[in-house]
Design an enzyme around this catalytic site. Sequence first.
Site, PDB file in Angstrom:
ATOM      1  CG  HIS B 143      39.553 127.818 139.760  1.00  0.00           C
ATOM      2  ND1 HIS B 143      40.620 127.200 140.509  1.00  0.00           N
ATOM      3  CD2 HIS B 143      38.974 128.668 140.339  1.00  0.00           C
ATOM      4  CE1 HIS B 143      40.705 128.049 141.626  1.00  0.00           C
ATOM      5  NE2 HIS B 143      39.793 128.889 141.602  1.00  0.00           N
ATOM      6  CD  GLU B 144      36.085 130.953 139.099  1.00  0.00           C
ATOM      7  OE1 GLU B 144      35.095 130.873 140.189  1.00  0.00           O
ATOM      8  OE2 GLU B 144      37.266 131.437 139.287  1.00  0.00           O
ATOM      9  CG  HIS B 147      35.322 127.958 143.486  1.00  0.00           C
ATOM     10  ND1 HIS B 147      36.133 127.519 144.702  1.00  0.00           N
ATOM     11  CD2 HIS B 147      36.119 128.844 143.003  1.00  0.00           C
ATOM     12  CE1 HIS B 147      37.101 128.133 144.864  1.00  0.00           C
ATOM     13  NE2 HIS B 147      37.339 129.023 143.677  1.00  0.00           N
ATOM     14  CG  HIS B 153      40.797 129.094 146.150  1.00  0.00           C
ATOM     15  ND1 HIS B 153      40.958 130.403 146.484  1.00  0.00           N
ATOM     16  CD2 HIS B 153      40.402 129.073 144.771  1.00  0.00           C
ATOM     17  CE1 HIS B 153      40.258 131.085 145.413  1.00  0.00           C
ATOM     18  NE2 HIS B 153      40.050 130.082 144.575  1.00  0.00           N
TER      19      HIS B 153
END
Lengths: 169, 427
Positions: B143-144, B147, B153
């Site tokens: 997930h990170e 980014h 998101h």
Amino acid sequence: HCEKLFHNRDYSDISSSSQHQARPVRNQAAAEEYLRKYGWTDQINWENIQRQKTENSADEHRAPQDWLDRIKEGASASKQWQQSQAESSAYIEALKQFQKANGIPVTGELNKATQEAMNKPRCGVPDRLVSESTFMDNETHDILNQTSDFNKTTDTNGGANMTGTSKVR
Amino acid sequence: KKRFVKILLSPSQREVPVGPDLFNRAPKMAFSKAKLTWRLMGEGYSNQLSVEEQKHVLRMAFRMWSEVIPLEFEEDNHSPASMVDIKLGFGTGRHMGCTRTFDGNGQEFAHAWQFGDIHFDDDDHFTTPNNGNGISLLKVAVHELGHVLGLPHIYRMGSVMQPSYIPQDSMFELDWLDRKAIQQLYGVCNSPFDTVFDWIHSEKNEYGETIIQFNTYFFRNNLYWLYENRNNRTRYGDPIPLSVGWQGIPSSGIDAFVHIWTWTRDAIYFFKGTQFWRYDNENDQAYTEDAEGKKYPKLISEGFPGVQGPIDTAFYNKRDQNIYFFKSSNVITFNVNTNQINGYPKRIIDVFPPVVQNDHPIENLNAAYYSYHYQSIFFFKSNFFWKVVNDWDKKQNPLLPINGLMPKKNISDQWFDICDVHYSMLN
């Protein structure tokens, strides 16, 4: 009581009771701070935060500095009331958007379901960012949020493909 | 400063399967390099997992993104920190000079900066995959990293970019829409293949009945992928080195795969250079000597009189029981029953004429592939493929030439996400 002088190299023997616990969202003030922090009230310029030299206070419930300044300058009571109303409606609107995004009934109230959603473990990156080149802009974001059909080919007759849909690598 | 550029995504610059309206929006940001370095900072090790476990999980997280976009990641523990593209670390409260303080156990578990670093809150309980209690470090890291690579998101069930952590029983993977999202920024993987084939094998089901199954494989250099046609993607965890999955054949640069399958003969061959190998399906490795006493590798010219190696590629056509060998601009057919070539070589363009004028590979094919899934023959060259006209095509349009080649298409438009990963991430 004999205090340990040395710990394991990887600190695995330090008990979790020494961990700092995050403050859960249980009231409106905490919810407001949550919504502000993650960009639901105003979009956040994440890159600017990265560049900041000074840290925002760890005290989540301190009022924004500009609000205190206006009090010090002796703003009129009616002005304060109008501002309070505006912030209240902004908060409710932000709360509704948050509820909608999280599949919670959109009531504008900080109910149990909303608190639960806010208290879930989550990523620290804000949900709403300024529409610069940082990440994708929210319009593209919305497109990504839509589900879409795609053309899946179907197996023809003759030998079945033996691979299943297992997610185990 | 991080090394990124503002890019305007357009069909001429990147092969990105997006609608034209998205190109009119604000320019999107992405890393411009094809390879990025990363490091788990020494001062940022977690107190909860061993360093090896942390690095293993992070390596897997980088690899998962690498499997769907043309971007490789390499761990770099030697260069000056300022030269490392992505730095990761665990911290609590005020940590590593970061402007954002962690809140302790619960709620915020990590954050990341676009084109920058990733911090994990070590007050939260991270676990390794398949360890049920706690927060999966792998999922958070993926997930990170999303980014860092430029994704925001995404509020969609199943997306790895959902802001809140959602525990799952089994390992998670990047689904179709997450792949498309990141490919909007980095494009799709598109590189030539060495050979493509369906591997037929038989197994017994629970009733003892023999069932015939096939797997689709793509080979490139020293790597291979199993492609799941039903799921429009490769098998999770691929690519794998050739030397691991196909023992006894050369570990890279395979030219062709041929499966001769008749009522009386069932033989699989791999070709490279002037030689070929026969594959033993039972034992899942190449023969050094088969049941007929033939030793391998053999010269192509010995096993297939009239055919001189090296070849570009080949395939077996079970309709006429010929092997079609392709070399430069020519094709030779070798009949497996008579063991002879007949009236060949001929020009590829004469045997397989273009349906659309000037839309033809002409020469130097990379691969020729009969697909059981599509029930069609495909020719591959560079990043494109041409489909050979089949019976169904002829029924739809009787004017199509027999064995004609349909107009070319991008390989990545039909077989998705066949991406290289950095060699350091290979199992």
